[in-house]
Write a protein that holds these residues in place. Structure first.
Motif, PDB file in Angstrom:
ATOM      1  N   PHE A   1      16.960  18.506  -3.648  1.00 55.73           N
ATOM      2  CA  PHE A   1      16.966  17.495  -5.081  1.00 55.73           C
ATOM      3  C   PHE A   1      16.009  16.758  -5.154  1.00 55.73           C
ATOM      4  CE2 PHE A   1      17.494  13.991  -1.759  1.00 55.73           C
ATOM      5  CZ  PHE A   1      17.262  13.132  -2.753  1.00 55.73           C
ATOM      6  N   PHE A   2      15.357  15.976  -4.163  1.00 56.90           N
ATOM      7  CA  PHE A   2      14.036  15.119  -4.328  1.00 56.90           C
ATOM      8  C   PHE A   2      13.296  15.207  -5.263  1.00 56.90           C
ATOM      9  CE2 PHE A   2      10.654  12.851  -3.205  1.00 56.90           C
ATOM     10  CZ  PHE A   2      11.070  11.182  -3.490  1.00 56.90           C
ATOM     11  N   ARG A   3      12.458  16.887  -4.454  1.00 60.04           N
ATOM     12  CA  ARG A   3      11.154  17.914  -5.428  1.00 60.04           C
ATOM     13  C   ARG A   3      11.466  17.354  -7.354  1.00 60.04           C
ATOM     14  NH1 ARG A   3      11.577  21.013  -0.957  1.00 60.04           N
ATOM     15  NH2 ARG A   3      12.859  22.896  -2.250  1.00 60.04           N
ATOM     16  N   GLU A   4      12.947  18.803  -6.917  1.00 58.78           N
ATOM     17  CA  GLU A   4      13.304  18.690  -8.271  1.00 58.78           C
ATOM     18  C   GLU A   4      13.502  17.124  -9.334  1.00 58.78           C
ATOM     19  OE1 GLU A   4      17.294  21.632  -7.832  1.00 58.78           O
ATOM     20  OE2 GLU A   4      15.072  22.756  -7.120  1.00 58.78           O
ATOM     21  N   GLY A   5      14.061  15.863  -8.989  1.00 58.54           N
ATOM     22  CA  GLY A   5      14.905  14.801  -9.372  1.00 58.54           C
ATOM     23  C   GLY A   5      13.601  13.742  -9.615  1.00 58.54           C
ATOM     24  N   VAL A   6      12.433  13.739  -8.916  1.00 62.59           N
ATOM     25  CA  VAL A   6      11.422  13.025  -9.115  1.00 62.59           C
ATOM     26  C   VAL A   6      11.622  12.834 -10.634  1.00 62.59           C
ATOM     27  CG1 VAL A   6       9.551  11.931  -8.509  1.00 62.59           C
ATOM     28  CG2 VAL A   6      10.700  13.208  -7.090  1.00 62.59           C
ATOM     29  N   ILE A   7      11.323  11.438 -10.662  1.00 68.84           N
ATOM     30  CA  ILE A   7      11.695  11.111 -12.493  1.00 68.84           C
ATOM     31  C   ILE A   7      10.500  10.903 -12.500  1.00 68.84           C
ATOM     32  CG2 ILE A   7      12.270   9.388 -13.964  1.00 68.84           C
ATOM     33  CD1 ILE A   7      15.485   9.845 -12.860  1.00 68.84           C
ATOM     34  N   ALA A   8      10.058   9.684 -11.280  1.00 70.64           N
ATOM     35  CA  ALA A   8       8.355   8.808 -11.694  1.00 70.64           C
ATOM     36  C   ALA A   8       8.031   8.896 -10.138  1.00 70.64           C
ATOM     37  CB  ALA A   8       8.912   7.282 -12.502  1.00 70.64           C
ATOM     38  N   ARG A   9       7.051   8.303  -9.769  1.00 67.32           N
ATOM     39  CA  ARG A   9       6.058   7.918  -8.480  1.00 67.32           C
ATOM     40  C   ARG A   9       5.420   6.617  -8.785  1.00 67.32           C
ATOM     41  NH1 ARG A   9       2.181  10.884  -4.869  1.00 67.32           N
ATOM     42  NH2 ARG A   9       0.863  10.153  -6.692  1.00 67.32           N
ATOM     43  N   PHE A  10       5.707   5.542  -8.415  1.00 64.92           N
ATOM     44  CA  PHE A  10       5.133   4.256  -8.685  1.00 64.92           C
ATOM     45  C   PHE A  10       3.544   3.889  -7.888  1.00 64.92           C
ATOM     46  CE2 PHE A  10       9.309   4.333 -10.094  1.00 64.92           C
ATOM     47  CZ  PHE A  10      10.001   3.618 -12.086  1.00 64.92           C
ATOM     48  N   PRO A  11       3.093   2.935  -8.172  1.00 65.88           N
ATOM     49  CA  PRO A  11       1.853   2.931  -7.444  1.00 65.88           C
ATOM     50  C   PRO A  11       2.439   1.856  -6.486  1.00 65.88           C
ATOM     51  CG  PRO A  11       1.117   2.370  -9.222  1.00 65.88           C
ATOM     52  CD  PRO A  11       2.559   3.167  -9.558  1.00 65.88           C
ATOM     53  N   PRO A  12       1.488   1.647  -5.380  1.00 67.69           N
ATOM     54  CA  PRO A  12       1.665   0.311  -4.619  1.00 67.69           C
ATOM     55  C   PRO A  12       0.929  -1.084  -5.280  1.00 67.69           C
ATOM     56  CG  PRO A  12      -0.169   1.422  -3.414  1.00 67.69           C
ATOM     57  CD  PRO A  12       0.743   2.213  -4.572  1.00 67.69           C
ATOM     58  N   ILE A  13       1.794  -2.229  -5.355  1.00 66.49           N
ATOM     59  CA  ILE A  13       1.640  -3.507  -5.870  1.00 66.49           C
ATOM     60  C   ILE A  13      -0.166  -3.662  -5.247  1.00 66.49           C
ATOM     61  CG2 ILE A  13       2.317  -5.577  -6.087  1.00 66.49           C
ATOM     62  CD1 ILE A  13       5.035  -4.872  -6.417  1.00 66.49           C
TER      63      ILE A  13
ATOM     64  N   GLY B   1       0.645  -1.533  -0.302  1.00 68.19           N
ATOM     65  CA  GLY B   1       0.243  -0.106  -0.192  1.00 68.19           C
ATOM     66  C   GLY B   1       0.629   1.280   0.036  1.00 68.19           C
ATOM     67  N   ARG B   2       2.470   1.429  -0.464  1.00 70.12           N
ATOM     68  CA  ARG B   2       2.494   2.231  -0.615  1.00 70.12           C
ATOM     69  C   ARG B   2       3.352   2.140  -1.548  1.00 70.12           C
ATOM     70  NH1 ARG B   2       4.060   3.782   4.573  1.00 70.12           N
ATOM     71  NH2 ARG B   2       6.656   4.671   4.355  1.00 70.12           N
ATOM     72  N   TRP B   3       4.163   3.936  -1.847  1.00 68.98           N
ATOM     73  CA  TRP B   3       4.231   4.205  -3.507  1.00 68.98           C
ATOM     74  C   TRP B   3       5.910   4.316  -3.057  1.00 68.98           C
ATOM     75  CZ3 TRP B   3       1.617   6.514  -7.497  1.00 68.98           C
ATOM     76  CH2 TRP B   3       0.487   6.211  -7.435  1.00 68.98           C
ATOM     77  N   SER B   4       6.657   4.341  -4.243  1.00 71.21           N
ATOM     78  CA  SER B   4       7.924   4.317  -4.571  1.00 71.21           C
ATOM     79  C   SER B   4       8.238   5.313  -5.738  1.00 71.21           C
ATOM     80  CB  SER B   4       8.834   2.882  -4.497  1.00 71.21           C
ATOM     81  OG  SER B   4       8.145   1.928  -4.130  1.00 71.21           O
ATOM     82  N   TYR B   5       9.471   5.370  -5.056  1.00 68.70           N
ATOM     83  CA  TYR B   5       9.531   6.816  -6.350  1.00 68.70           C
ATOM     84  C   TYR B   5      10.976   6.903  -7.082  1.00 68.70           C
ATOM     85  CZ  TYR B   5       7.088  10.131  -4.124  1.00 68.70           C
ATOM     86  OH  TYR B   5       5.641  10.940  -3.520  1.00 68.70           O
ATOM     87  N   LEU B   6      11.088   7.325  -8.417  1.00 71.88           N
ATOM     88  CA  LEU B   6      12.600   6.578  -8.589  1.00 71.88           C
ATOM     89  C   LEU B   6      13.005   8.634  -9.548  1.00 71.88           C
ATOM     90  CD1 LEU B   6      14.692   5.648 -11.006  1.00 71.88           C
ATOM     91  CD2 LEU B   6      13.432   6.095 -12.751  1.00 71.88           C
ATOM     92  N   VAL B   7      14.447   8.610  -8.732  1.00 69.00           N
ATOM     93  CA  VAL B   7      15.014   9.948  -8.725  1.00 69.00           C
ATOM     94  C   VAL B   7      16.145   9.753  -9.086  1.00 69.00           C
ATOM     95  CG1 VAL B   7      15.883  11.776  -6.870  1.00 69.00           C
ATOM     96  CG2 VAL B   7      13.845  10.255  -6.305  1.00 69.00           C
ATOM     97  N   GLY B   8      16.642  10.950  -9.807  1.00 70.28           N
ATOM     98  CA  GLY B   8      17.612  11.555 -10.575  1.00 70.28           C
ATOM     99  C   GLY B   8      18.212  12.858 -10.041  1.00 70.28           C
ATOM    100  N   GLY B   9      20.142  12.364 -11.229  1.00 66.21           N
ATOM    101  CA  GLY B   9      20.509  13.841 -11.087  1.00 66.21           C
ATOM    102  C   GLY B   9      21.456  14.388  -9.035  1.00 66.21           C
ATOM    103  N   ALA B  10      21.114  12.865  -8.117  1.00 68.03           N
ATOM    104  CA  ALA B  10      21.403  12.989  -7.334  1.00 68.03           C
ATOM    105  C   ALA B  10      22.898  14.075  -6.922  1.00 68.03           C
ATOM    106  CB  ALA B  10      21.106  11.768  -5.913  1.00 68.03           C
ATOM    107  N   ASP B  11      23.843  14.714  -6.456  1.00 67.97           N
ATOM    108  CA  ASP B  11      25.046  14.749  -6.445  1.00 67.97           C
ATOM    109  C   ASP B  11      26.022  14.115  -4.701  1.00 67.97           C
ATOM    110  OD1 ASP B  11      27.636  15.978  -5.728  1.00 67.97           O
ATOM    111  OD2 ASP B  11      26.960  17.959  -5.617  1.00 67.97           O
ATOM    112  N   PRO B  12      26.598  13.621  -5.630  1.00 69.93           N
ATOM    113  CA  PRO B  12      27.300  12.151  -3.931  1.00 69.93           C
ATOM    114  C   PRO B  12      28.146  13.388  -2.958  1.00 69.93           C
ATOM    115  CG  PRO B  12      27.790  11.167  -6.239  1.00 69.93           C
ATOM    116  CD  PRO B  12      26.637  12.798  -6.606  1.00 69.93           C
TER     117      PRO B  12
END
Length: 119
Positions: free
Chosen positions: A107-119, A66-77
């Motif tokens: 970085f999270f707000r600007e880098g979200v590529i996709a949000r995936f619904p719960p399985i 029941g929880r969403w997941s996120y794909l985030v890009g552009g993180a600066d190590p």
């Protein structure tokens, strides 16, 4: 609080450099050490997330139904380590895996590529 698996593309940003020194690999190692004291966050490497134009890429994967997941890009190590861990904790703490906007670092707000619904 739910468990969040933070998956880091360890190939991200390697270019012609050896994979062991890729920015994604360095971020993974730093996150693994930083999350050692956070029982709600586990960190795992991923060989490729196929978002090479948005390196360094990571997934905030909710480990509870029941929880969403996120794909985030552009993180600066070099700059985003604390914010990545804070975002992982915010995802873990939120009821549906969707943290409040106030709990999402830039970085999270600007880098979200996709949000995936719960399985």
């Amino acid at each position: 609080m739910a468990l969040v698996c933070l998956q880091v593309c360890v190939q991200c940003g390697a270019g012609d450099d050896p994979p062991a020194t890729a920015p994604g690999r360095r971020l993974y190692e730093a996150l693994r050490a930083g999350a050692a004291e956070l029982p709600e966050v586990k960190v795992r490497p991923v060989d490729c997330l196929a978002v090479c134009d948005r390196a360094v890429t990571l997934v905030f994967r909710a480990e509870s139904p029941g929880r969403w997941s996120y794909l985030v890009g552009g993180a600066d190590p070099a700059a985003d380590l604390a914010d990545i861990l804070a975002a992982a904790r915010a995802v873990a703490a939120s009821e549906h895996g969707v943290p409040a906007m106030a709990d999402r670092p830039a970085f999270f707000r600007e880098g979200v590529i996709a949000r995936f619904p719960p399985i």
